[in-house]
Each structure stands twice: as C-alpha cells, then as structure tokens.
Design a protein around this motif. Structure first.
Motif, PDB file in Angstrom:
ATOM      1  N   GLN A   6       0.748  -1.274  -0.101  1.00 30.78           N
ATOM      2  CA  GLN A   6      -0.008   0.131  -0.014  1.00 30.78           C
ATOM      3  C   GLN A   6       1.080   1.101   0.044  1.00 30.78           C
ATOM      4  O   GLN A   6       0.543   2.283  -0.832  1.00 30.78           O
ATOM      5  N   LYS A   9       2.018   1.594  -3.386  1.00 29.03           N
ATOM      6  CA  LYS A   9       1.195   2.267  -4.348  1.00 29.03           C
ATOM      7  C   LYS A   9       1.063   3.935  -4.169  1.00 29.03           C
ATOM      8  O   LYS A   9       0.644   4.532  -5.183  1.00 29.03           O
ATOM      9  N   LEU A  10       1.039   4.165  -2.816  1.00 26.24           N
ATOM     10  CA  LEU A  10       0.764   5.585  -2.214  1.00 26.24           C
ATOM     11  C   LEU A  10       1.805   6.443  -3.074  1.00 26.24           C
ATOM     12  O   LEU A  10       1.749   7.587  -3.684  1.00 26.24           O
ATOM     13  N   GLU A  12       3.909   5.896  -5.620  1.00 18.80           N
ATOM     14  CA  GLU A  12       3.832   5.727  -7.093  1.00 18.80           C
ATOM     15  C   GLU A  12       2.592   6.835  -7.292  1.00 18.80           C
ATOM     16  O   GLU A  12       2.792   7.407  -8.256  1.00 18.80           O
ATOM     17  N   ALA A  13       1.470   6.897  -6.711  1.00 17.59           N
ATOM     18  CA  ALA A  13       0.313   7.803  -6.963  1.00 17.59           C
ATOM     19  C   ALA A  13       0.615   9.214  -6.893  1.00 17.59           C
ATOM     20  O   ALA A  13       0.537  10.044  -7.591  1.00 17.59           O
ATOM     21  N   THR A  16       3.076  10.323  -9.680  1.00 17.31           N
ATOM     22  CA  THR A  16       2.549  10.436 -11.041  1.00 17.31           C
ATOM     23  C   THR A  16       1.451  11.562 -10.986  1.00 17.31           C
ATOM     24  O   THR A  16       0.937  11.715 -12.183  1.00 17.31           O
ATOM     25  N   GLN A  18      -1.375  11.306  -9.282  1.00 19.83           N
ATOM     26  CA  GLN A  18      -2.640  10.594  -9.295  1.00 19.83           C
ATOM     27  C   GLN A  18      -3.267  10.998  -7.960  1.00 19.83           C
ATOM     28  O   GLN A  18      -4.293  10.086  -7.571  1.00 19.83           O
ATOM     29  N   ALA A  19      -2.600  11.424  -6.940  1.00 19.91           N
ATOM     30  CA  ALA A  19      -3.035  11.226  -5.551  1.00 19.91           C
ATOM     31  C   ALA A  19      -4.012  12.605  -5.164  1.00 19.91           C
ATOM     32  O   ALA A  19      -3.778  13.767  -6.109  1.00 19.91           O
ATOM     33  N   GLY A 128      -0.504  16.376  -7.725  1.00 19.20           N
ATOM     34  CA  GLY A 128      -1.868  15.919  -7.472  1.00 19.20           C
ATOM     35  C   GLY A 128      -2.917  17.016  -7.244  1.00 19.20           C
ATOM     36  O   GLY A 128      -2.732  18.113  -7.369  1.00 19.20           O
ATOM     37  N   ASP A 209     -10.425   7.571 -10.819  1.00 18.06           N
ATOM     38  CA  ASP A 209      -9.258   8.052 -11.601  1.00 18.06           C
ATOM     39  C   ASP A 209      -8.365   8.263 -10.967  1.00 18.06           C
ATOM     40  O   ASP A 209      -7.181   8.339 -11.581  1.00 18.06           O
ATOM     41  N   ARG A 210      -8.072   8.430  -9.397  1.00 17.31           N
ATOM     42  CA  ARG A 210      -7.021   8.925  -8.925  1.00 17.31           C
ATOM     43  C   ARG A 210      -6.821   7.920  -7.549  1.00 17.31           C
ATOM     44  O   ARG A 210      -7.535   7.166  -7.213  1.00 17.31           O
TER      45      ARG A 210
END
Length: 210
Positions: A6, A9-10, A12-13, A16, A18-19, A128, A209-210
């Motif tokens: 997790q 993933k956070l 990475e978000a 990119t 996406q957060a 983000g 989406d995010r």
C-alpha cells in the motif's frame, strides 16, 4: 507485506500526480496560529459555532436560554450535538437574511490570516489534486492558487481534466466562505451536497481515476 504494498502504491500515485490531498481543520489551525476572532478560535468547528451562537444572540435570533443550550451542545463534543447546533445556527442566520449569513462568514472565516505558511507551501509542492474541507482562503493566500467549490461544475470538471490547471486550484469540498450558498455547515446543507449529482460525480472520480 500488505502495508508495504500500500505504501508503494501511495508513493507511485504521488509521483505520478494521481493522488488527491484533502486538508482539514488542523491545517488551517496550524497556518493561522489558531487565530481568535472576538475571543473565539474560529478556525476550529467548535470555535466557529460558539461565535455563531453568540452572533444569534446579538441579532436577536436567539434568547439567553437558546444561547446557553447551543453552547452546551457545542461544548459536549458529541458529534450529533455539534451537528444539531450547527443546523440551528445556520438556519437562524439564513432566516434573518442571506446577507446576515454572508456577513457572519466574512466576519469569522474571512478574517483568518496566514501566520506560518510553511505547511501550506509544503502541501502546495505535492503533485496531484489539492482539495480541502475548510471554508477559508488560507491555502490560496499562501500559494497564489484560485479557489473553486463543489457548486462550480464547469470549473471543477475542467480543472480535473487538465492536471496543469488543477495545480493552480484549491477545490473546496464543503464550500468557500465567499460563496455562502456553497458552505456546508448544518445537516440540511450537507444533504444538499450529497444530493447534488455533480458533487457526487466529482467524489466518485477521485476513487475511480485517482
């Protein structure tokens, strides 16, 4: 193992863009130094409601008995009591006139000033979407971003479609003090948001989406 996945993933978000970062009361309290307005710490929900209860008494929209009851509900710390007090304050201020409610927001939330912008600048640097549950203008004051709220459907959708545009915005999920109709204070205004199709679409897009 699950926790490390997790966290990865956070990261990475965030990397990119996406957060979605959602700030709450603590951020405003830190930024304004828990500023007082007429003896009330209005950056906090309880402080704002206490100020609102006294404003009702000042404009003859509440008796001494009602004021005491509202203060008791606010100081109880119980969520349902706080919501009940907020609903009473919002309704009675609006019943006087929309100008009275607008004036109260300007006299309280509108008076908050940035005293320490370091936290706000750190949040601004994160890639983000930046959203807030606060009504104030502190993030905008410190970063130069523009505010948009859940009622501004076209502006919100445009910003979410273009990441570079969103870098210049702060999305107010519970409204902005300068637009009283967008402010979510009591139960009835909260229900208005939950029943608003655009607001719900935006929130769902955060999860999808995010």
């Amino acid at each position: 193992m699950e926790e490390s996945i997790q966290i990865a993933k956070l990261r990475e978000a965030i990397a990119t863009g996406q957060a979605v970062f959602i700030t709450g009361t603590g951020v405003s309290v830190a930024a304004c130094g828990n500023q007082e307005v007429e003896g009330h710490k209005v950056a906090t929900w309880t402080g704002l409601l206490e100020h609102g209860a006294h404003r009702l008494k000042e404009i003859n929209a509440a008796t001494d008995k009602i004021l005491a009851l509202l203060i008791q509900q606010i100081q109880s710390g119980e969520t349902d009591m706080l919501i009940h007090a907020a609903e009473t304050i919002e309704q009675r201020l609006r019943e006087k006139s929309d100008g009275v409610f607008r004036g109260w927001l300007k006299d309280t939330i509108g008076q908050l000033k940035v005293r320490d912008g370091s936290l706000l600048e750190a949040i601004h640097a994160l890639p983000g979407v930046l959203a807030t549950l606060n009504y104030d203008h502190l993030l905008e004051e410190a970063t130069g971003r523009q505010s948009i709220n859940w009622k501004e459907a076209d502006a919100t959708q445009d910003a979410l479609r273009h990441p570079s545009a969103m870098r210049e915005k702060v999305l107010h999920l519970h409204g902005h003090f300068a637009d009283p109709e967008s402010v979510v204070l009591g139960l009835s205004s909260y229900i208005k948001v939950t029943n608003d199709p655009h607001a719900q679409t935006v929130l769902r897009s955060f999860f999808v989406d995010r």
